[in-house]
Design a protein around this motif. Structure first.
Motif, PDB file in Angstrom:
ATOM      1  N   LYS A 121       0.844  -1.206   0.000  1.00 58.57           N
ATOM      2  CA  LYS A 121       0.000   0.000   0.000  1.00 58.57           C
ATOM      3  C   LYS A 121       0.875   1.251   0.000  1.00 58.57           C
ATOM      4  N   TYR A 122       1.912   1.242   0.823  1.00 58.02           N
ATOM      5  CA  TYR A 122       2.827   2.385   0.874  1.00 58.02           C
ATOM      6  C   TYR A 122       3.583   2.532  -0.448  1.00 58.02           C
ATOM      7  N   ILE A 123       4.114   1.443  -0.965  1.00 57.32           N
ATOM      8  CA  ILE A 123       4.903   1.492  -2.200  1.00 57.32           C
ATOM      9  C   ILE A 123       4.035   1.929  -3.380  1.00 57.32           C
ATOM     10  N   ASN A 124       2.741   1.629  -3.340  1.00 58.13           N
ATOM     11  CA  ASN A 124       1.831   2.103  -4.394  1.00 58.13           C
ATOM     12  C   ASN A 124       1.804   3.626  -4.468  1.00 58.13           C
ATOM     13  N   GLU A 125       1.977   4.298  -3.315  1.00 56.70           N
ATOM     14  CA  GLU A 125       2.040   5.768  -3.307  1.00 56.70           C
ATOM     15  C   GLU A 125       3.265   6.249  -4.086  1.00 56.70           C
ATOM     16  N   ILE A 126       4.368   5.569  -3.911  1.00 58.06           N
ATOM     17  CA  ILE A 126       5.587   5.906  -4.653  1.00 58.06           C
ATOM     18  C   ILE A 126       5.359   5.652  -6.138  1.00 58.06           C
ATOM     19  N   GLN A 127       4.763   4.506  -6.456  1.00 57.93           N
ATOM     20  CA  GLN A 127       4.515   4.144  -7.851  1.00 57.93           C
ATOM     21  C   GLN A 127       3.650   5.184  -8.552  1.00 57.93           C
ATOM     22  N   THR A 128       2.663   5.709  -7.847  1.00 55.32           N
ATOM     23  CA  THR A 128       1.787   6.727  -8.435  1.00 55.32           C
ATOM     24  C   THR A 128       2.600   7.912  -8.943  1.00 55.32           C
ATOM     25  N   ASN A 129       3.541   8.385  -8.126  1.00 55.50           N
ATOM     26  CA  ASN A 129       4.358   9.530  -8.535  1.00 55.50           C
ATOM     27  C   ASN A 129       5.309   9.177  -9.669  1.00 55.50           C
ATOM     28  N   ILE A 130       5.844   7.992  -9.639  1.00 56.89           N
ATOM     29  CA  ILE A 130       6.730   7.558 -10.723  1.00 56.89           C
ATOM     30  C   ILE A 130       5.946   7.485 -12.031  1.00 56.89           C
ATOM     31  N   GLN A 131       4.739   6.924 -11.982  1.00 58.32           N
ATOM     32  CA  GLN A 131       3.928   6.810 -13.192  1.00 58.32           C
ATOM     33  C   GLN A 131       3.557   8.190 -13.739  1.00 58.32           C
ATOM     34  N   VAL A 132       3.196   9.119 -12.866  1.00 63.00           N
ATOM     35  CA  VAL A 132       2.872  10.480 -13.312  1.00 63.00           C
ATOM     36  C   VAL A 132       4.107  11.117 -13.963  1.00 63.00           C
ATOM     37  N   ALA A 133       5.269  10.927 -13.349  1.00 63.58           N
ATOM     38  CA  ALA A 133       6.504  11.473 -13.929  1.00 63.58           C
ATOM     39  C   ALA A 133       6.777  10.857 -15.297  1.00 63.58           C
ATOM     40  N   MET A 134       6.496   9.574 -15.455  1.00 65.65           N
ATOM     41  CA  MET A 134       6.649   8.932 -16.768  1.00 65.65           C
ATOM     42  C   MET A 134       5.662   9.510 -17.764  1.00 65.65           C
ATOM     43  N   GLY A 137       6.743  12.649 -19.119  1.00 64.54           N
ATOM     44  CA  GLY A 137       8.016  12.589 -19.834  1.00 64.54           C
ATOM     45  C   GLY A 137       9.223  12.994 -18.997  1.00 64.54           C
ATOM     46  N   LYS A 138       9.086  13.016 -17.687  1.00 64.31           N
ATOM     47  CA  LYS A 138      10.189  13.413 -16.813  1.00 64.31           C
ATOM     48  C   LYS A 138      11.061  12.233 -16.415  1.00 64.31           C
ATOM     49  N   ILE A 139      10.521  11.042 -16.556  1.00 63.48           N
ATOM     50  CA  ILE A 139      11.262   9.799 -16.345  1.00 63.48           C
ATOM     51  C   ILE A 139      10.979   8.919 -17.548  1.00 63.48           C
ATOM     52  N   GLU A 140      12.005   8.243 -18.038  1.00 61.99           N
ATOM     53  CA  GLU A 140      11.829   7.339 -19.168  1.00 61.99           C
ATOM     54  C   GLU A 140      10.838   6.239 -18.796  1.00 61.99           C
ATOM     55  N   SER A 141       9.947   5.913 -19.727  1.00 62.92           N
ATOM     56  CA  SER A 141       8.943   4.882 -19.463  1.00 62.92           C
ATOM     57  C   SER A 141       9.599   3.534 -19.190  1.00 62.92           C
ATOM     58  N   SER A 142       9.070   2.886 -18.170  1.00 62.16           N
ATOM     59  CA  SER A 142       9.569   1.578 -17.760  1.00 62.16           C
ATOM     60  C   SER A 142       8.493   0.945 -16.879  1.00 62.16           C
ATOM     61  N   ASN A 143       8.867  -0.046 -16.125  1.00 65.06           N
ATOM     62  CA  ASN A 143       7.943  -0.722 -15.219  1.00 65.06           C
ATOM     63  C   ASN A 143       7.867   0.096 -13.926  1.00 65.06           C
ATOM     64  N   SER A 144       6.821   0.900 -13.787  1.00 67.47           N
ATOM     65  CA  SER A 144       6.719   1.816 -12.646  1.00 67.47           C
ATOM     66  C   SER A 144       6.615   1.067 -11.318  1.00 67.47           C
ATOM     67  N   GLU A 145       5.997  -0.104 -11.322  1.00 67.10           N
ATOM     68  CA  GLU A 145       5.893  -0.872 -10.080  1.00 67.10           C
ATOM     69  C   GLU A 145       7.272  -1.331  -9.616  1.00 67.10           C
ATOM     70  N   LEU A 146       8.051  -1.905 -10.526  1.00 69.97           N
ATOM     71  CA  LEU A 146       9.404  -2.346 -10.178  1.00 69.97           C
ATOM     72  C   LEU A 146      10.250  -1.166  -9.722  1.00 69.97           C
ATOM     73  N   MET A 147      10.128  -0.037 -10.406  1.00 68.08           N
ATOM     74  CA  MET A 147      10.889   1.148 -10.022  1.00 68.08           C
ATOM     75  C   MET A 147      10.516   1.625  -8.621  1.00 68.08           C
ATOM     76  N   ALA A 148       9.239   1.523  -8.259  1.00 71.55           N
ATOM     77  CA  ALA A 148       8.794   1.926  -6.926  1.00 71.55           C
ATOM     78  C   ALA A 148       9.428   1.028  -5.855  1.00 71.55           C
ATOM     79  N   TYR A 149       9.496  -0.268  -6.130  1.00 73.05           N
ATOM     80  CA  TYR A 149      10.143  -1.179  -5.187  1.00 73.05           C
ATOM     81  C   TYR A 149      11.635  -0.904  -5.096  1.00 73.05           C
ATOM     82  N   GLU A 150      12.262  -0.583  -6.227  1.00 76.91           N
ATOM     83  CA  GLU A 150      13.685  -0.245  -6.218  1.00 76.91           C
ATOM     84  C   GLU A 150      13.930   1.044  -5.431  1.00 76.91           C
TER      85      GLU A 150
END
Length: 190
Positions: A121-134, A137-150
């Motif tokens: 649940k907490y990591i999903n909050e991080i993923q949300t911001n990563i996905q918005v950044a993707m 176009g501020k972050i290269e598109s990739s697997n936002s879930e994996l990036m949130a865990y990283e």
């Protein structure tokens, strides 16, 4: 949280961090909290129930802080920076809680499944911001879930670094270096 539950919360974190889940007892938790064992059993029926309580309460503290960041009218990168600093400050401020969480992440027992559910649940909050950044176009598109865990894992590694180095370290330097290192991995220079 009432006064008694607050005492149990702090006591359980201390006992679990020092003795491990298996080594901790209800007697230890009651004794450390300076409560009668009956008082402990009035609030909780088992050690696992206490464990789930500290996970819920501890992660809720962090989740509430992140929720405040999510409400801010700033971009996703700025939110990631704030979340990074919040998580590191939380991990350093609640070092015993962090030890308990890390010690119980692996395994297939109910408490471990519950812990992973709460962390997701907490990591999903991080993923949300990563996905918005993707999406922006501020972050290269990739697997936002994996990036949130990283992202989460890199911050946990910095907390491990701090716990191993018992000499005086500059917390602000560690936080700033970790923020820069973590975001650089996403292709973001700050």
């Amino acid at each position: 949280m009432n006064k008694t539950k607050s005492l149990i919360f702090k006591s359980a974190i201390k006992v679990f961090s020092e003795c491990g889940y298996r080594g901790a007892t209800m007697d230890d938790i009651a004794s450390n909290a300076k409560l009668a064992k009956g008082t402990l059993y009035y609030h909780f029926t088992s050690k696992e129930e206490i464990f789930n309580f500290i996970v819920e309460e501890g992660l809720q503290i962090l989740q509430n802080e992140v929720g405040e960041v999510q409400k801010m009218n700033i971009g996703p990168i700025e939110k990631l920076i704030k979340i990074c600093k919040l998580q590191l400050s939380f991990l350093y401020g609640y070092n015993d809680f962090f030890k308990v969480v890390m010690s119980q992440l692996w395994g297939n027992e109910q408490r471990q499944e519950y812990l992973r559910l709460k962390l997701r649940k907490y990591i999903n909050e991080i993923q949300t911001n990563i996905q918005v950044a993707m999406d922006e176009g501020k972050i290269e598109s990739s697997n936002s879930e994996l990036m949130a865990y990283e992202f989460f894992g890199a911050l946990c590694s910095a907390a491990i670094y701090k716990s191993i180095h018992t000499e005086k370290i500059n917390l602000d330097d560690i936080i700033n270096n970790t923020v820069q290192f973590t975001l650089k991995g996403f292709g973001i220079q700050i």
